[in-house]
Design a protein around this motif. Sequence first.
Motif, mmCIF file in Angstrom:
data_model
loop_
_atom_site.group_PDB
_atom_site.id
_atom_site.type_symbol
_atom_site.label_atom_id
_atom_site.label_comp_id
_atom_site.label_asym_id
_atom_site.label_seq_id
_atom_site.Cartn_x
_atom_site.Cartn_y
_atom_site.Cartn_z
ATOM 1 N N THR A 7 0.844 -1.184 0.000
ATOM 2 C CA THR A 7 0.000 0.000 0.000
ATOM 3 C C THR A 7 0.883 1.239 0.000
ATOM 4 O O THR A 7 1.793 1.354 0.817
ATOM 5 C CB THR A 7 -0.892 0.025 1.251
ATOM 6 O OG1 THR A 7 -1.700 -1.146 1.253
ATOM 7 C CG2 THR A 7 -1.785 1.270 1.255
ATOM 8 N N PRO A 8 0.673 2.193 -0.947
ATOM 9 C CA PRO A 8 1.496 3.407 -0.949
ATOM 10 C C PRO A 8 1.379 4.138 0.383
ATOM 11 O O PRO A 8 0.305 4.214 0.974
ATOM 12 C CB PRO A 8 0.904 4.239 -2.090
ATOM 13 C CG PRO A 8 0.157 3.261 -2.931
ATOM 14 C CD PRO A 8 -0.332 2.189 -2.004
ATOM 15 N N THR A 9 2.481 4.630 0.873
ATOM 16 C CA THR A 9 2.477 5.361 2.136
ATOM 17 C C THR A 9 2.628 6.848 1.879
ATOM 18 O O THR A 9 3.255 7.263 0.908
ATOM 19 C CB THR A 9 3.622 4.890 3.045
ATOM 20 O OG1 THR A 9 4.863 5.060 2.351
ATOM 21 C CG2 THR A 9 3.450 3.429 3.424
ATOM 22 N N THR A 10 2.032 7.634 2.751
ATOM 23 C CA THR A 10 2.128 9.080 2.632
ATOM 24 C C THR A 10 3.410 9.551 3.299
ATOM 25 O O THR A 10 3.616 9.305 4.490
ATOM 26 C CB THR A 10 0.922 9.755 3.302
ATOM 27 O OG1 THR A 10 -0.274 9.250 2.720
ATOM 28 C CG2 THR A 10 0.980 11.264 3.117
ATOM 29 N N PRO A 11 4.304 10.222 2.590
ATOM 30 C CA PRO A 11 5.505 10.741 3.229
ATOM 31 C C PRO A 11 5.146 11.826 4.247
ATOM 32 O O PRO A 11 4.042 12.359 4.251
ATOM 33 C CB PRO A 11 6.297 11.351 2.061
ATOM 34 C CG PRO A 11 5.651 10.825 0.822
ATOM 35 C CD PRO A 11 4.242 10.538 1.172
ATOM 36 N N THR A 12 6.075 12.131 5.132
ATOM 37 C CA THR A 12 5.865 13.238 6.060
ATOM 38 C C THR A 12 5.867 14.539 5.275
ATOM 39 O O THR A 12 6.357 14.599 4.141
ATOM 40 C CB THR A 12 6.986 13.282 7.111
ATOM 41 O OG1 THR A 12 8.219 13.595 6.436
ATOM 42 C CG2 THR A 12 7.120 11.954 7.821
ATOM 43 N N PRO A 13 5.307 15.637 5.855
ATOM 44 C CA PRO A 13 5.312 16.916 5.129
ATOM 45 C C PRO A 13 6.695 17.334 4.646
ATOM 46 O O PRO A 13 6.848 17.852 3.545
ATOM 47 C CB PRO A 13 4.732 17.884 6.154
ATOM 48 C CG PRO A 13 3.832 17.034 6.995
ATOM 49 C CD PRO A 13 4.539 15.707 7.095
ATOM 50 N N THR A 14 7.725 17.109 5.468
ATOM 51 C CA THR A 14 9.072 17.477 5.042
ATOM 52 C C THR A 14 9.499 16.651 3.841
ATOM 53 O O THR A 14 10.061 17.166 2.869
ATOM 54 C CB THR A 14 10.073 17.300 6.199
ATOM 55 O OG1 THR A 14 9.689 18.154 7.275
ATOM 56 C CG2 THR A 14 11.477 17.665 5.761
ATOM 57 N N GLU A 15 9.224 15.355 3.876
ATOM 58 C CA GLU A 15 9.560 14.491 2.743
ATOM 59 C C GLU A 15 8.794 14.914 1.498
ATOM 60 O O GLU A 15 9.337 14.923 0.398
ATOM 61 C CB GLU A 15 9.245 13.038 3.092
ATOM 62 C CG GLU A 15 10.165 12.435 4.140
ATOM 63 C CD GLU A 15 9.710 11.061 4.591
ATOM 64 O OE1 GLU A 15 8.487 10.784 4.496
ATOM 65 O OE2 GLU A 15 10.546 10.279 5.043
ATOM 66 N N ASN A 16 7.524 15.260 1.673
ATOM 67 C CA ASN A 16 6.715 15.718 0.539
ATOM 68 C C ASN A 16 7.399 16.880 -0.168
ATOM 69 O O ASN A 16 7.476 16.933 -1.397
ATOM 70 C CB ASN A 16 5.336 16.200 1.000
ATOM 71 C CG ASN A 16 4.480 15.103 1.565
ATOM 72 O OD1 ASN A 16 4.769 13.933 1.419
ATOM 73 N ND2 ASN A 16 3.411 15.499 2.230
ATOM 74 N N SER A 17 7.870 17.835 0.607
ATOM 75 C CA SER A 17 8.415 19.051 0.028
ATOM 76 C C SER A 17 9.723 18.795 -0.708
ATOM 77 O O SER A 17 10.086 19.560 -1.601
ATOM 78 C CB SER A 17 8.628 20.110 1.116
ATOM 79 O OG SER A 17 9.663 19.725 2.005
ATOM 80 N N LEU A 18 10.436 17.713 -0.359
ATOM 81 C CA LEU A 18 11.730 17.423 -0.955
ATOM 82 C C LEU A 18 11.644 16.547 -2.201
ATOM 83 O O LEU A 18 12.626 16.406 -2.930
ATOM 84 C CB LEU A 18 12.641 16.749 0.076
ATOM 85 C CG LEU A 18 13.007 17.595 1.299
ATOM 86 C CD1 LEU A 18 13.836 16.776 2.280
ATOM 87 C CD2 LEU A 18 13.759 18.857 0.888
ATOM 88 N N LEU A 19 10.490 15.961 -2.448
ATOM 89 C CA LEU A 19 10.335 15.107 -3.624
ATOM 90 C C LEU A 19 10.415 15.930 -4.907
ATOM 91 O O LEU A 19 9.910 17.053 -4.977
ATOM 92 C CB LEU A 19 8.986 14.385 -3.586
ATOM 93 C CG LEU A 19 8.784 13.342 -2.483
ATOM 94 C CD1 LEU A 19 7.359 12.823 -2.536
ATOM 95 C CD2 LEU A 19 9.776 12.194 -2.625
ATOM 96 N N THR A 20 11.033 15.369 -5.937
ATOM 97 C CA THR A 20 10.963 16.010 -7.246
ATOM 98 C C THR A 20 9.555 15.838 -7.792
ATOM 99 O O THR A 20 8.810 14.943 -7.356
ATOM 100 C CB THR A 20 11.958 15.376 -8.222
ATOM 101 O OG1 THR A 20 11.527 14.030 -8.510
ATOM 102 C CG2 THR A 20 13.376 15.365 -7.663
ATOM 103 N N PRO A 21 9.142 16.667 -8.756
ATOM 104 C CA PRO A 21 7.819 16.459 -9.343
ATOM 105 C C PRO A 21 7.639 15.055 -9.908
ATOM 106 O O PRO A 21 6.567 14.457 -9.748
ATOM 107 C CB PRO A 21 7.763 17.532 -10.432
ATOM 108 C CG PRO A 21 8.636 18.624 -9.921
ATOM 109 C CD PRO A 21 9.781 17.918 -9.242
ATOM 110 N N ALA A 22 8.666 14.524 -10.567
ATOM 111 C CA ALA A 22 8.545 13.172 -11.130
ATOM 112 C C ALA A 22 8.338 12.146 -10.027
ATOM 113 O O ALA A 22 7.547 11.195 -10.188
ATOM 114 C CB ALA A 22 9.784 12.838 -11.957
ATOM 115 N N GLN A 23 9.038 12.307 -8.904
ATOM 116 C CA GLN A 23 8.849 11.384 -7.791
ATOM 117 C C GLN A 23 7.449 11.502 -7.203
ATOM 118 O O GLN A 23 6.819 10.493 -6.851
ATOM 119 C CB GLN A 23 9.901 11.661 -6.711
ATOM 120 C CG GLN A 23 11.309 11.257 -7.098
ATOM 121 C CD GLN A 23 12.357 11.759 -6.118
ATOM 122 O OE1 GLN A 23 12.159 12.787 -5.441
ATOM 123 N NE2 GLN A 23 13.473 11.067 -6.020
#
Length: 273
Positions: A7-23
């Motif tokens: 099941t896909p997991t939701t990253p933490t807000p900090t992780e969200n902000s660091l992801l590239t758009p493609a990721q």
Amino acid sequence: MTPTTPTPTTPTPTENSLLTPAQARARFRDGLVTPTAGWSDGYAQANLVAVPQKYAFDLLLFAQRNPKSCPVLDVLEPGELAGPLLPGGDIRTDLPAYRVYVDGEQIAEVPDATDYWRSDLVAFLVGCSFSFEAALLEAGVPVRHIDEGRNVPMYRTNLPCRPAGRLHGPTVVSMRPIPASLVADAVRVTSRYPGVHGAPLHVGDPAAIGIDDLARPDYGEAVTIRPGEIPVFWACGVTPQAAVTASKPPFAIGHAPGHMLVTDLRNSTLTVP
């Protein structure tokens, strides 16, 4: 033993902000459904509305006549599934959630629109106010829905859009409660982003634009408004979907409000001095 799909997991807000758009798009393609505020810091987000080709000129004219609500970032060719804002991507799968409309009525909300997509659809990518939220935070202006982990509250107003062809409908706004002492800063910061709605459309009394109850948004989720804070309203890219509901074209697909396309377009290219 039967293998299971993780099941896909939701990253933490900090992780969200660091992801590239493609990721970020890959997470959504894999099935993650979540609002996208705060994702991929530095990159613009976009609303989606796709209509049959015979309605595309009406929608383009509607956007041109209502640029505050509908700042177009790109338009794909009929049937085209990717473009400069999502290179190598797929507009049918790369958003967290989609809404499907038939004769103006929502018939489905799905994490993958492939089964509903038609070869004659023209996809419009419209600027989103999530794109200027990092700049608000950098200026010390709070963004409550990010703080509370909620979807931004959005409301239909009594402000009619300028009609175009067969399309008409109300202006939709997003709301952020801002401390009174910081409202001028919020206006100054967001006015530099006209390609993603720019400065607020209205500040203060929600009843003046036809909103009866801030605790009951038409889209998204209500957020806390603290003493000394003023509701500030920005034009919202859900407006084309409100036009779909009002005008009742035979078919359309949009994003689920707050569940945006994270694009490869840098926010810095959207600023003005």
